[in-house]
Design an enzyme around this catalytic site. Structure first.
Site, PDB file in Angstrom:
ATOM      1  N   ASP A  87      18.436 -11.184  11.378  1.00 41.79           N
ATOM      2  CA  ASP A  87      18.454 -10.483  12.604  1.00 41.79           C
ATOM      3  C   ASP A  87      16.832  -9.766  12.717  1.00 41.79           C
ATOM      4  O   ASP A  87      16.411  -9.503  11.464  1.00 41.79           O
ATOM      5  CB  ASP A  87      19.492  -9.578  13.013  1.00 41.79           C
ATOM      6  N   GLU A 149      22.183  -6.521  10.361  1.00 41.39           N
ATOM      7  CA  GLU A 149      21.595  -5.502   9.570  1.00 41.39           C
ATOM      8  C   GLU A 149      20.753  -4.591  10.415  1.00 41.39           C
ATOM      9  O   GLU A 149      21.033  -3.300  10.063  1.00 41.39           O
ATOM     10  CB  GLU A 149      20.659  -5.862   8.433  1.00 41.39           C
ATOM     11  N   GLU A 174      13.971  -6.929   1.182  1.00 39.96           N
ATOM     12  CA  GLU A 174      13.429  -6.048   2.291  1.00 39.96           C
ATOM     13  C   GLU A 174      11.611  -5.726   1.803  1.00 39.96           C
ATOM     14  O   GLU A 174      11.504  -5.562   0.656  1.00 39.96           O
ATOM     15  CB  GLU A 174      13.956  -4.699   2.427  1.00 39.96           C
TER      16      GLU A 174
END
Length: 391
Positions: A87, A149, A174
């Site tokens: 997302d 998330e 990330e």
């Protein structure tokens, strides 16, 4: 089946809007992104499982495994998990120089919503996995793609609740500039609502101002913040103490009316080792005492489920491997990730990925193409270490 080339995978993923947002009108499904990943991974010989969220069938996680998946009964599960979320945050298209849902390459950068945070991790992880397409893995390789998330972390919370996936180590891609990250703060968002009694402002005795009481509550919170900073400190963080931000205040409806209701929302960033339930209970007790002195009613509630702080041993095996691969010492970050939930499953977990968090959540988000090759090489080396060696 051969993988599409790297840019084509970027283009496909960016072109599928998958915003997650606590505002329902802006919230979107991630199923199209999951479907693309599932098809590519199946073509690489992975066993693919799509897990819709029980709370929202428009959202799903994906667990794709090559090699026999480990079981909880194993004394020490083996293998490696490479994890990312599918997302993105919402965006204001008017502020972008490029279409956020069309991949644009310029000046050594790949522009598009999610290129950095963090759809761009998936093409690199898939390319790394493809290098092992013709090899027999001694231990399983799992690619994990999660939902939500950026809002509730519902996808990772669901995985923790069902005890999957399992492995010896997990890397969350990330954007850290390919620096290993071994810890980040937790996040607790709290709403404090005071209810007094309205009345005409010409006679304060005919009402009970919730805003006056909130003044006392805010003073108590500021004192609580100072005390937390005295008790808890961790020099590994740039801001070495927990923070408590008085974020937004909504109160009253007219200057000539005694304020009946006041609502304050705060953000508390906790250090590893701090217990959110204990901190919240302590804070609530202190605020209830202030409210009682003012004769108002009080409600203290969490705006959303808390994100626990995360920490893995600084001298752990996985962090050591990542430091060697990157040439960078492990550090900490201020932003939150899904690491606490994977860590809770018993995996040594690190945050390590291409791009900079400075480009995330910004107009004209981009991933510098200089990260593509070193990130793919580092992920390949991890697969070799955790999935190809018998030890």
């Amino acid at each position: 089946m051969r993988l599409p080339d790297t840019r084509e995978m970027f283009r496909t993923l960016v072109g599928e809007p998958s915003v997650s947002c606590n505002e329902p009108s802006r919230d979107q499904s991630n199923l199209a992104v999951i479907d693309h990943l599932a098809n590519w991974l199946a073509g690489l010989g992975f066993s693919v499982e799509v897990l819709p969220l029980p709370s929202d069938p428009r959202k799903a996680n994906l667990i794709a495994t090559k090699g026999a998946a480990p079981h909880r009964e194993e004394t020490v599960p083996q293998g490696l998990v490479l994890s990312g979320h599918t997302d993105t945050v919402p965006c204001d298209e008017a502020l972008w120089s490029h279409d956020p849902f069309t991949l644009t390459e310029a000046d050594g950068r790949l522009y598009g919503l999610g290129t950095c945070d963090m759809k761009g991790f998936f093409p690199l992880a898939l390319n790394a996995a493809a290098r092992f397409a013709d090899r027999t893995l001694a231990h399983p390789l799992t690619l994990l793609a999660t939902s939500d998330e950026e809002s509730s972390m519902a996808g990772a919370r669901y995985l923790e609740s069902i005890g999957r996936p399992l492995a010896r180590a997990a890397v969350i891609g990330e954007p850290t500039g390919l620096q290993p990250v071994h810890a980040h703060k937790g996040i607790m968002l709290v709403t404090i609502t005071l209810t007094g009694r309205s009345g005409h402002s010409s006679n304060p005795a005919r009402g009970n101002s919730a805003l006056d009481a909130m003044h006392g509550v805010m003073g108590e919170l500021i004192a609580f913040r100072r005390e937390l900073a005295d008790v808890y400190t961790n020099p590994a963080f740039e801001v070495a103490v927990p923070t408590l931000n008085l974020g937004c205040l909504h109160a009253g409806d007219s200057p000539n009316r005694i304020c009946e209701t006041a609502r304050l929302q705060i953000d508390l960033r906790s250090l590893p080792g701090m217990d959110h339930d204990r901190i919240c209970a302590d804070m609530t007790g202190r605020l209830e005492a202030v409210s009682a002195r003012h004769g108002t009613a009080i409600e203290v509630s969490r705006l959303s489920p808390s994100l626990p702080p995360y920490e893995t041993p600084r001298d752990g095996e996985l962090i050591g491997h990542l430091e060697q691969l990157s040439g960078k010492s492990a550090g900490t970050v201020a932003f939150g990730t899904e690491a606490p939930f994977l860590r809770a499953l018993g995996m040594e977990t690190a945050v390590f990925g291409p791009g900079s968090i400075d480009q995330a959540h910004q107009p004209d988000e981009y991933l510098d193409t200089a990260f593509i090759e070193p990130a793919t090489d580092a992920l390949s080396a991890l697969i070799e270490r955790y999935c190809c060696r018998a030890d």
